[in-house]
Scaffold this motif. Structure first.
Motif, PDB file in Angstrom:
ATOM      1  N   GLU A 163       0.784  -1.290  -0.312  1.00 23.83           N
ATOM      2  CA  GLU A 163      -0.001   0.239  -0.026  1.00 23.83           C
ATOM      3  C   GLU A 163       1.615   1.001  -0.049  1.00 23.83           C
ATOM      4  O   GLU A 163       0.530   2.168  -0.550  1.00 23.83           O
ATOM      5  N   ALA A 164       2.377   1.383   0.328  1.00 23.95           N
ATOM      6  CA  ALA A 164       2.992   2.405   0.667  1.00 23.95           C
ATOM      7  C   ALA A 164       3.262   2.241  -0.619  1.00 23.95           C
ATOM      8  O   ALA A 164       3.504   3.685  -1.341  1.00 23.95           O
ATOM      9  N   ALA A 165       3.612   1.289  -1.567  1.00 27.17           N
ATOM     10  CA  ALA A 165       4.477   1.488  -2.744  1.00 27.17           C
ATOM     11  C   ALA A 165       2.920   2.393  -3.358  1.00 27.17           C
ATOM     12  O   ALA A 165       4.066   3.378  -4.712  1.00 27.17           O
ATOM     13  N   GLU A 166       1.946   2.063  -3.289  1.00 28.59           N
ATOM     14  CA  GLU A 166       1.104   2.342  -4.611  1.00 28.59           C
ATOM     15  C   GLU A 166       0.114   3.600  -3.761  1.00 28.59           C
ATOM     16  O   GLU A 166       1.255   4.396  -4.706  1.00 28.59           O
ATOM     17  N   GLU A 208       9.792   7.869  -8.000  1.00 28.53           N
ATOM     18  CA  GLU A 208      10.598   6.435  -8.522  1.00 28.53           C
ATOM     19  C   GLU A 208      10.838   5.689  -7.044  1.00 28.53           C
ATOM     20  O   GLU A 208      10.903   5.892  -6.048  1.00 28.53           O
ATOM     21  N   THR A 209       9.809   4.248  -7.251  1.00 31.89           N
ATOM     22  CA  THR A 209       9.853   3.729  -5.644  1.00 31.89           C
ATOM     23  C   THR A 209      10.471   2.400  -6.431  1.00 31.89           C
ATOM     24  O   THR A 209      10.114   1.611  -6.943  1.00 31.89           O
ATOM     25  N   THR A 210      10.843   2.267  -5.098  1.00 27.95           N
ATOM     26  CA  THR A 210      12.078   0.696  -5.246  1.00 27.95           C
ATOM     27  C   THR A 210      11.136   0.001  -4.122  1.00 27.95           C
ATOM     28  O   THR A 210      11.379   0.064  -2.941  1.00 27.95           O
ATOM     29  N   LEU A 211      11.331  -1.304  -4.217  1.00 27.52           N
ATOM     30  CA  LEU A 211      10.590  -2.297  -3.072  1.00 27.52           C
ATOM     31  C   LEU A 211      11.540  -3.229  -2.811  1.00 27.52           C
ATOM     32  O   LEU A 211      12.213  -4.300  -3.656  1.00 27.52           O
ATOM     33  N   ILE A 212      12.036  -3.157  -1.266  1.00 32.17           N
ATOM     34  CA  ILE A 212      12.619  -4.566  -0.716  1.00 32.17           C
ATOM     35  C   ILE A 212      12.001  -5.652   0.020  1.00 32.17           C
ATOM     36  O   ILE A 212      12.157  -4.796   0.765  1.00 32.17           O
ATOM     37  N   GLU A 213      12.261  -7.041   0.187  1.00 29.07           N
ATOM     38  CA  GLU A 213      11.565  -7.372   1.018  1.00 29.07           C
ATOM     39  C   GLU A 213      12.407  -8.918   1.411  1.00 29.07           C
ATOM     40  O   GLU A 213      13.837  -9.291  -0.333  1.00 29.07           O
ATOM     41  N   ALA A 214      12.541  -8.946   2.022  1.00 29.71           N
ATOM     42  CA  ALA A 214      13.785  -9.968   2.989  1.00 29.71           C
ATOM     43  C   ALA A 214      13.655 -11.162   2.501  1.00 29.71           C
ATOM     44  O   ALA A 214      14.225 -12.517   2.413  1.00 29.71           O
ATOM     45  N   ALA A 215      12.533 -11.868   2.098  1.00 29.76           N
ATOM     46  CA  ALA A 215      12.467 -13.050   1.892  1.00 29.76           C
ATOM     47  C   ALA A 215      12.126 -13.000   0.387  1.00 29.76           C
ATOM     48  O   ALA A 215      11.762 -12.637   0.000  1.00 29.76           O
ATOM     49  N   ASP A 275       3.642  -1.028 -13.361  1.00 29.96           N
ATOM     50  CA  ASP A 275       3.799  -0.480 -12.686  1.00 29.96           C
ATOM     51  C   ASP A 275       5.089   0.693 -12.843  1.00 29.96           C
ATOM     52  O   ASP A 275       5.012   1.236 -11.685  1.00 29.96           O
ATOM     53  N   GLN A 276       6.406   0.586 -12.676  1.00 27.48           N
ATOM     54  CA  GLN A 276       7.514   0.789 -12.558  1.00 27.48           C
ATOM     55  C   GLN A 276       7.893   1.028 -11.492  1.00 27.48           C
ATOM     56  O   GLN A 276       9.469   1.596 -11.083  1.00 27.48           O
ATOM     57  N   VAL A 277       7.377  -0.449 -10.337  1.00 26.54           N
ATOM     58  CA  VAL A 277       8.327  -0.481  -9.349  1.00 26.54           C
ATOM     59  C   VAL A 277       9.585  -1.543  -9.083  1.00 26.54           C
ATOM     60  O   VAL A 277       9.466  -2.433  -9.526  1.00 26.54           O
TER      61      VAL A 277
END
Length: 452
Positions: free
Chosen positions: A168-171, A179-186, A208-210
């Protein structure tokens, strides 16, 4: 000598606590109700915070369901900016600290409701306290983030965590053009989904260019002059002018633990189905407490606003003199990223196998409306059932507008203990603007029934 009215003290002024207070007040106008809230607000929509940050909601006041003044007019003594710091169960008192007057005092109670909620899990890493790094768990958090976006005009955003808040924050950041990057450890986003369904979510993010970085732990935050400039990972630095950390929550159960009240799954306060704790006269509800899972047959920690409101009502009913029991949850949740809706209920394939079920699993791809009708969009349904019996155990849905809320049909079937064959013949509504003649969730059930 006059008899003192019964006094109910509630710790926590949001969903669970104030649901309990409102229900109790309707049933017993004579009791004294004192509600402590360490923040500035009561009864607000935590789930709406990302949409305020995105700009879909103009004012945080729109997220407040009932103000402290409204509760006070209803005869509830709401004390804001007052934090309960200890429980004295032997003397039946809470120890409270008034942050405005800088004083500590004791408040007696006859019965106590703990509705202390949850707190964001934190990353104890170098640079964590730099300006521009936020969590998103209160109205104050959302207002601070929105102010930063307005005043600092950041270009590059990083979201740490790929669960519900992270998505939801990325949206929200993309809605504002960052410009958005989402980082996930899993290994994949949305850990409560199975990998094949999570991959559909990642496709939507990338479309959507994330930039999506999975299997990537965060090691530190790069800073300059006290402000965040990047997020350090084993694969290098990701530049950032603003960061949201959304790696999940943990129950605010310290008060209960320190007072000797029994804890359960993930250190949540353990309650029975009447929301009673291990101490007589002490109740708990909401994101600080566990809840009975109908499929697993045991209590789990699965914090959601819907459960908080229901458990709060159960507390209020019992305190009001009407015995009530919360029948439990099946683990239903929903969110979205842009036009892509994401929903789940029951057990995932992984959860079912880990819980010892022998299962069959199937997927079906269909459309949200009749395929020829304008506006029809794709959707994928994954369904899990018990091998041999055909009993439904869970489902996941990823798809376009109109896909996600179909999860409620499956949640209802899980609650009723239905089999695939029973589910297939549900009398669901049909018209081309709303669904194909065989609804996608039924299509999934039909395909899976062949495997049982």
């Amino acid at each position: 000598m006059a008899i003192r009215p019964e006094r109910i003290v509630i710790v926590g002024g949001d969903a669970a606590g104030m649901s309990a207070a409102a229900q109790l007040r309707r049933m017993r106008p004579e009791v004294e109700i004192v509600a402590f809230e360490r923040g500035h607000h009561t009864s607000y929509a935590l789930c709406g915070l990302p949409y305020y940050v995105a700009g879909y909601v103009d004012d945080t006041a729109q997220l407040v369901a009932r103000t402290p003044e409204a509760h006070r007019r209803n005869g509830i003594d709401v004390r804001l900016r007052t934090e309960v710091v200890a429980l004295d169960l032997e003397r039946r008192e809470v120890v409270a600290y008034d942050h405005e007057r800088h004083r500590e005092y004791r408040e007696p109670f006859d019965q106590l409701v703990l509705a202390t909620g949850a707190r964001p899990r934190r990353l104890a890493l170098p640079g964590r306290d730099a300006a521009g790094i936020f969590t998103l768990h209160s109205l104050e958090d959302a207002e601070a983030l929105a102010t930063w976006l307005q005043q600092e005009r950041p270009r590059r955003a990083v979201v740490v965590g790929g669960g519900y808040i992270g998505i939801e924050a990325a949206e929200a950041f993309r809605a504002r053009g960052l410009e958005t990057t989402l980082i996930e450890a899993a290994p994949h986003v949305m850990p409560l989904l199975d990998p094949d369904m999570a991959e559909l979510v990642e496709q939507a993010l990338r479309a959507d260019q994330v930039t999506v970085l999975t299997g990537t732990p965060v090691e530190a935050f790069a800073t300059r002059n006290g402000r965040v400039t990047g997020v350090l990972t084993p694969h290098g630095e990701v530049p950032a002018d603003v960061v949201v950390i959304g790696i999940g929550v943990e129950p605010n159960s310290d008060l209960a633990r320190d007072a000797g009240i029994a804890l359960g799954d993930r250190n949540a306060i353990h309650v029975d189905q009447h929301c009673r704790t291990s101490v007589p006269g002490v109740w708990a509800a909401g994101d600080c407490a566990d809840a009975y899972h109908r499929l697993l047959g045991r209590s789990v920690y699965f914090p959601l606003g819907t459960t908080a409101n229901k458990q709060g009502r159960i507390c209020g009913l019992n305190l009001g003199g009407r015995p009530a029991r919360f029948p439990g949850i099946v683990g239903t949740a929903i969110t979205r990223f842009g036009e892509t809706e994401i929903a789940r209920t029951g057990l995932s394939e992984r959860e079912a196998r880990e819980s010892g079920f022998s299962i069959v699993v199937g997927n079906a791809r269909s459309t949200t409306r009749s395929g020829y009708f304008p506006g029809a969009s794709w959707m994928t349904v994954k369904m899990v059932a018990e091998e041999g019996t055909g009993r439904l155990l869970g489902a996941q849905i990823v798809g376009g507008p109109g896909a996600g809320k179909r999860i409620d049909t499956v949640a209802t079937a899980l609650t009723a203990g239905m089999t695939l064959e029973e589910f297939i013949y549900l009398d669901l509504a049909y018209a081309p603007p709303f669904s194909p003649v065989w609804d996608p969730v039924v299509v999934a059930a039909r395909k899976l029934a062949r495997e049982v």
